[in-house]
Design a protein around this motif. Structure first.
Motif, PDB file in Angstrom:
ATOM      1  N   ARG A 243       0.841  -1.203   0.000  1.00 35.85           N
ATOM      2  CA  ARG A 243       0.000   0.000   0.000  1.00 35.85           C
ATOM      3  C   ARG A 243       0.874   1.251   0.000  1.00 35.85           C
ATOM      4  N   GLU A 244       0.307   2.340  -0.494  1.00 37.85           N
ATOM      5  CA  GLU A 244       1.040   3.599  -0.587  1.00 37.85           C
ATOM      6  C   GLU A 244       1.488   4.090   0.784  1.00 37.85           C
ATOM      7  N   GLY A 245       0.636   3.901   1.803  1.00 39.81           N
ATOM      8  CA  GLY A 245       1.006   4.318   3.157  1.00 39.81           C
ATOM      9  C   GLY A 245       2.218   3.577   3.680  1.00 39.81           C
ATOM     10  N   GLN A 246       2.356   2.297   3.300  1.00 44.47           N
ATOM     11  CA  GLN A 246       3.524   1.511   3.715  1.00 44.47           C
ATOM     12  C   GLN A 246       4.792   2.037   3.062  1.00 44.47           C
ATOM     13  N   LYS A 247       4.658   2.492   1.840  1.00 45.87           N
ATOM     14  CA  LYS A 247       5.810   3.071   1.128  1.00 45.87           C
ATOM     15  C   LYS A 247       6.360   4.266   1.900  1.00 45.87           C
ATOM     16  N   LEU A 248       5.472   5.128   2.382  1.00 49.03           N
ATOM     17  CA  LEU A 248       5.904   6.312   3.133  1.00 49.03           C
ATOM     18  C   LEU A 248       6.619   5.919   4.418  1.00 49.03           C
ATOM     19  N   ILE A 249       6.142   4.849   5.069  1.00 50.84           N
ATOM     20  CA  ILE A 249       6.774   4.385   6.313  1.00 50.84           C
ATOM     21  C   ILE A 249       8.185   3.882   6.043  1.00 50.84           C
ATOM     22  N   VAL A 250       8.353   3.096   4.956  1.00 51.16           N
ATOM     23  CA  VAL A 250       9.679   2.546   4.630  1.00 51.16           C
ATOM     24  C   VAL A 250      10.655   3.672   4.284  1.00 51.16           C
ATOM     25  N   ILE A 251      10.184   4.663   3.541  1.00 50.63           N
ATOM     26  CA  ILE A 251      11.064   5.776   3.158  1.00 50.63           C
ATOM     27  C   ILE A 251      11.417   6.630   4.371  1.00 50.63           C
ATOM     28  N   GLY A 252      10.428   6.886   5.239  1.00 55.05           N
ATOM     29  CA  GLY A 252      10.683   7.685   6.436  1.00 55.05           C
ATOM     30  C   GLY A 252      10.756   9.178   6.130  1.00 55.05           C
ATOM     31  N   LYS A 253      10.785   9.965   7.183  1.00 53.84           N
ATOM     32  CA  LYS A 253      10.817  11.417   7.040  1.00 53.84           C
ATOM     33  C   LYS A 253      12.093  11.856   6.324  1.00 53.84           C
ATOM     34  N   GLY A 254      11.912  12.540   5.189  1.00 56.81           N
ATOM     35  CA  GLY A 254      13.059  13.008   4.423  1.00 56.81           C
ATOM     36  C   GLY A 254      13.924  11.900   3.865  1.00 56.81           C
ATOM     37  N   GLY A 255      13.365  10.667   3.789  1.00 52.36           N
ATOM     38  CA  GLY A 255      14.126   9.528   3.267  1.00 52.36           C
ATOM     39  C   GLY A 255      15.092   8.921   4.270  1.00 52.36           C
ATOM     40  N   GLU A 256      14.960   9.324   5.557  1.00 51.21           N
ATOM     41  CA  GLU A 256      15.948   8.918   6.567  1.00 51.21           C
ATOM     42  C   GLU A 256      15.968   7.409   6.791  1.00 51.21           C
ATOM     43  N   ARG A 257      14.784   6.787   6.899  1.00 56.08           N
ATOM     44  CA  ARG A 257      14.766   5.354   7.187  1.00 56.08           C
ATOM     45  C   ARG A 257      15.317   4.550   6.006  1.00 56.08           C
ATOM     46  N   LEU A 258      14.956   4.930   4.797  1.00 56.94           N
ATOM     47  CA  LEU A 258      15.446   4.211   3.621  1.00 56.94           C
ATOM     48  C   LEU A 258      16.964   4.315   3.519  1.00 56.94           C
ATOM     49  N   ARG A 259      17.509   5.479   3.849  1.00 55.67           N
ATOM     50  CA  ARG A 259      18.977   5.633   3.836  1.00 55.67           C
ATOM     51  C   ARG A 259      19.626   4.720   4.864  1.00 55.67           C
ATOM     52  N   GLU A 260      19.013   4.630   6.051  1.00 54.96           N
ATOM     53  CA  GLU A 260      19.590   3.776   7.097  1.00 54.96           C
ATOM     54  C   GLU A 260      19.524   2.304   6.694  1.00 54.96           C
ATOM     55  N   ILE A 261      18.393   1.896   6.110  1.00 56.24           N
ATOM     56  CA  ILE A 261      18.265   0.519   5.613  1.00 56.24           C
ATOM     57  C   ILE A 261      19.341   0.238   4.565  1.00 56.24           C
ATOM     58  N   GLY A 262      19.537   1.188   3.653  1.00 50.94           N
ATOM     59  CA  GLY A 262      20.536   1.021   2.603  1.00 50.94           C
ATOM     60  C   GLY A 262      21.955   0.951   3.140  1.00 50.94           C
ATOM     61  N   THR A 263      22.271   1.837   4.078  1.00 46.74           N
ATOM     62  CA  THR A 263      23.630   1.875   4.643  1.00 46.74           C
ATOM     63  C   THR A 263      23.959   0.575   5.363  1.00 46.74           C
ATOM     64  N   LYS A 264      23.059   0.110   6.223  1.00 42.79           N
ATOM     65  CA  LYS A 264      23.330  -1.110   6.992  1.00 42.79           C
ATOM     66  C   LYS A 264      23.362  -2.339   6.087  1.00 42.79           C
ATOM     67  N   SER A 265      22.512  -2.349   5.073  1.00 43.94           N
ATOM     68  CA  SER A 265      22.532  -3.462   4.114  1.00 43.94           C
ATOM     69  C   SER A 265      23.855  -3.492   3.353  1.00 43.94           C
ATOM     70  N   ARG A 266      24.304  -2.324   2.917  1.00 45.76           N
ATOM     71  CA  ARG A 266      25.560  -2.234   2.155  1.00 45.76           C
ATOM     72  C   ARG A 266      26.739  -2.726   2.982  1.00 45.76           C
ATOM     73  N   LEU A 267      26.802  -2.336   4.234  1.00 44.94           N
ATOM     74  CA  LEU A 267      27.912  -2.768   5.096  1.00 44.94           C
ATOM     75  C   LEU A 267      27.916  -4.284   5.274  1.00 44.94           C
ATOM     76  N   GLN A 268      26.716  -4.882   5.423  1.00 47.77           N
ATOM     77  CA  GLN A 268      26.627  -6.339   5.543  1.00 47.77           C
ATOM     78  C   GLN A 268      27.071  -7.018   4.251  1.00 47.77           C
ATOM     79  N   MET A 269      26.695  -6.443   3.107  1.00 45.67           N
ATOM     80  CA  MET A 269      27.106  -7.011   1.820  1.00 45.67           C
ATOM     81  C   MET A 269      28.617  -6.969   1.654  1.00 45.67           C
ATOM     82  N   GLU A 270      29.217  -5.850   2.005  1.00 42.89           N
ATOM     83  CA  GLU A 270      30.673  -5.725   1.870  1.00 42.89           C
ATOM     84  C   GLU A 270      31.378  -6.731   2.761  1.00 42.89           C
ATOM     85  N   ARG A 271      30.826  -6.969   3.929  1.00 43.47           N
ATOM     86  CA  ARG A 271      31.430  -7.940   4.847  1.00 43.47           C
ATOM     87  C   ARG A 271      31.306  -9.358   4.289  1.00 43.47           C
ATOM     88  N   LEU A 272      30.142  -9.682   3.714  1.00 50.32           N
ATOM     89  CA  LEU A 272      29.911 -11.038   3.213  1.00 50.32           C
ATOM     90  C   LEU A 272      30.627 -11.290   1.887  1.00 50.32           C
TER      91      LEU A 272
END
Length: 303
Positions: A243-272
């Motif tokens: 749903r569209e409302g879920q999209k807003l939750i994942v992105i977060g205010k100003g894209g903050e949550r999506l950036r955090e998800i991306g950063t932590k995912s990237r670090l795990q990928m580099e480690r693996l």
């Protein structure tokens, strides 16, 4: 002198949701091949973890947790995947949480019994039981009337009790050479693992219900030379919601949550992966995907 016996075979890892099956697989493999979170049903796919020891090789089939509720197509598919993992295995590990046994544990045991494979009971998280005198009565109670070929109290997280468990599992496997090379740890591609690492962050960072309305599709996975030398992985991942409302939750205010998800995912990928990773993420809406078998298969879900 005769050469030491080498054993290898398939080992199903089964149990109800959130008892530590993936943590156990990762501990035995010695690398992160299965994502982990405190949320039930984090594991959605059947995955092979390859644990190689001098005495033998365990091909660990990590499965989604068997559960009674089958409200959506995804739940039904996950149950079929868990039960399908029993085909052709040599032995099965029934993982339970120390001090607990409920209807879903019984459901998992019955699935193993009906499959006719030898079952080893693995009692995980024994480190959480402060009064160890409670452990023996508990083990006697859950073993009563059930045919286990072995019982092992362990802590997968703290890697306690694993040596004895491995020795017991190997004794039930056929004598044969390794089925995979020593440096192989899973049958899944890096592309698949990248998507799972993004989904792990969704499971960890979002609320109780929202993670179950999300899935991840890796649209781009390219290896290219790094400007600083060596290789770099350029990965593009789409986070699908319903749903569209879920999209807003994942992105977060100003894209903050999506950036955090991306950063932590990237670090795990580099480690693996052992490479520099450039990760881009997007959030898109597909209504009702978790109850649509065609959509599930398009997103890589199989039974």
């Amino acid at each position: 002198m005769t050469e030491p016996t080498h054993r290898a075979g398939h080992v199903a890892v089964l149990g109800r949701p959130n008892v530590g099956k993936s943590t156990l697989v990762n501990a035995l493999v010695g690398a992160k091949v299965s994502i982990v979170s405190s949320r039930p049903q984090t594991t959605r796919h059947r995955l092979l973890g390859i644990a190689t020891f001098p005495e033998g090789q365990l091909l660990l089939v990590d499965t989604p947790g068997i559960h009674r509720e089958q409200k959506r197509a995804m739940n039904r598919l996950m149950n079929r995947a868990a039960r399908g993992a029993l085909e052709g295995v040599d032995v099965a590990l029934l993982v339970v949480r120390a001090g607990q046994w409920d209807d879903e544990d019984t459901l998992a045991y019955d699935a193993l019994r009906n499959a006719g494979v030898p079952v080893i009971l693995v009692v995980n998280q024994v480190d959480r039981i402060t009064d160890k005198t409670q452990l023996l009565p508990y083990l006697a109670k859950v073993s009563e009337g059930r045919d286990f070929v072995g019982v092992h109290p362990i802590s997968a997280l703290k890697r306690k009790g694993l040596e004895a468990l491995v020795k017991d599992v190997l004794s039930h496997l056929p004598e044969q050479p390794p089925l995979y090379a020593e440096d192989e740890i899973t049958d899944k591609s890096q592309r698949f693992l990248a998507g799972e690492l993004v989904r792990e962050q969704l499971m960890r960072q979002l609320g109780e219900e929202l993670p179950y309305a999300t899935t991840v599709e890796v649209e781009r996975f390219v290896e290219e030379p790094s400007p600083k030398g060596g290789a770099m992985l350029r990965i593009g991942a789409v986070i699908w919601v319903e749903r569209e409302g879920q999209k807003l939750i994942v992105i977060g205010k100003g894209g903050e949550r999506l950036r955090e998800i991306g950063t932590k995912s990237r670090l795990q990928m580099e480690r693996l992966f052992g490479n520099k990773v450039f990760l881009e993420t997007w959030v898109r809406v597909r209504e009702g995907w978790s109850d649509d078998e065609a959509a599930l298969r398009a997103f890589g879900y199989h039974d």
